[in-house]
Design a protein around this motif. Structure first.
Motif: not given
Length: 108
Positions: A34, A89, A91, A101
Motif C-alpha cells: 500500500t 481507493d 487497486l 493500493h
C-alpha cells in the motif's frame, strides 16, 4: 462485470460494508503493497490496520467503480457520527489477487 472489477468490489464490500476482514484477506496477495500513508504493507498487517481503523465504525456505501485493465478505482462514502468521508481507493490486481493500493480521503 470484468473479473478484475468483481475481485476488487467483492473485497471492498467485505472490508467496509460487511466488515468481514477474513473474506477480504483471501484476495490480498501476501506481499500486498500500500502507498497510503499510515497503513502498513503486507496482507496481514494491512488487514489488521484496516480492521482497527476509525472508518470501520461507520456505514460505508460504494458510490462509483471504474475499471481498466489491471486497475480498479472505487469511490466510497463513509458516514461516521458527525462526519462523512469521501474515499477513493485504487487497486491493482495480478493473477486474481490485489497486489497494490493507493487512496485519497476527504473529510466533509
Amino acid at each position: 462485470m470484468s473479473e478484475t472489477r468483481e475481485i476488487v468490489v467483492t473485497c471492498m464490500e467485505n472490508l467496509f460494508v460487511h466488515k468481514d476482514i477474513d473474506a477480504a484477506k483471501a484476495v490480498l496477495h501476501p506481499g500486498f503493497v500500500t502507498h497510503s500513508p499510515g497503513l502498513p504493507s503486507g496482507r496481514d498487517a494491512f488487514a489488521e490496520a484496516v480492521a482497527n481503523s476509525p472508518l470501520m465504525g461507520g456505514t460505508t456505501t460504494i458510490e462509483h467503480v471504474v475499471a481498466e485493465h489491471d486497475l480498479v478505482a472505487v469511490h466510497l462514502r463513509v458516514r461516521l457520527p458527525g462526519s462523512t468521508y469521501a474515499v477513493v481507493d485504487i487497486l491493482r490486481v495480478e493473477d486474481g489477487l490485489l497486489v497494490e493500493h493507493w487512496d485519497v480521503k476527504e473529510a466533509r
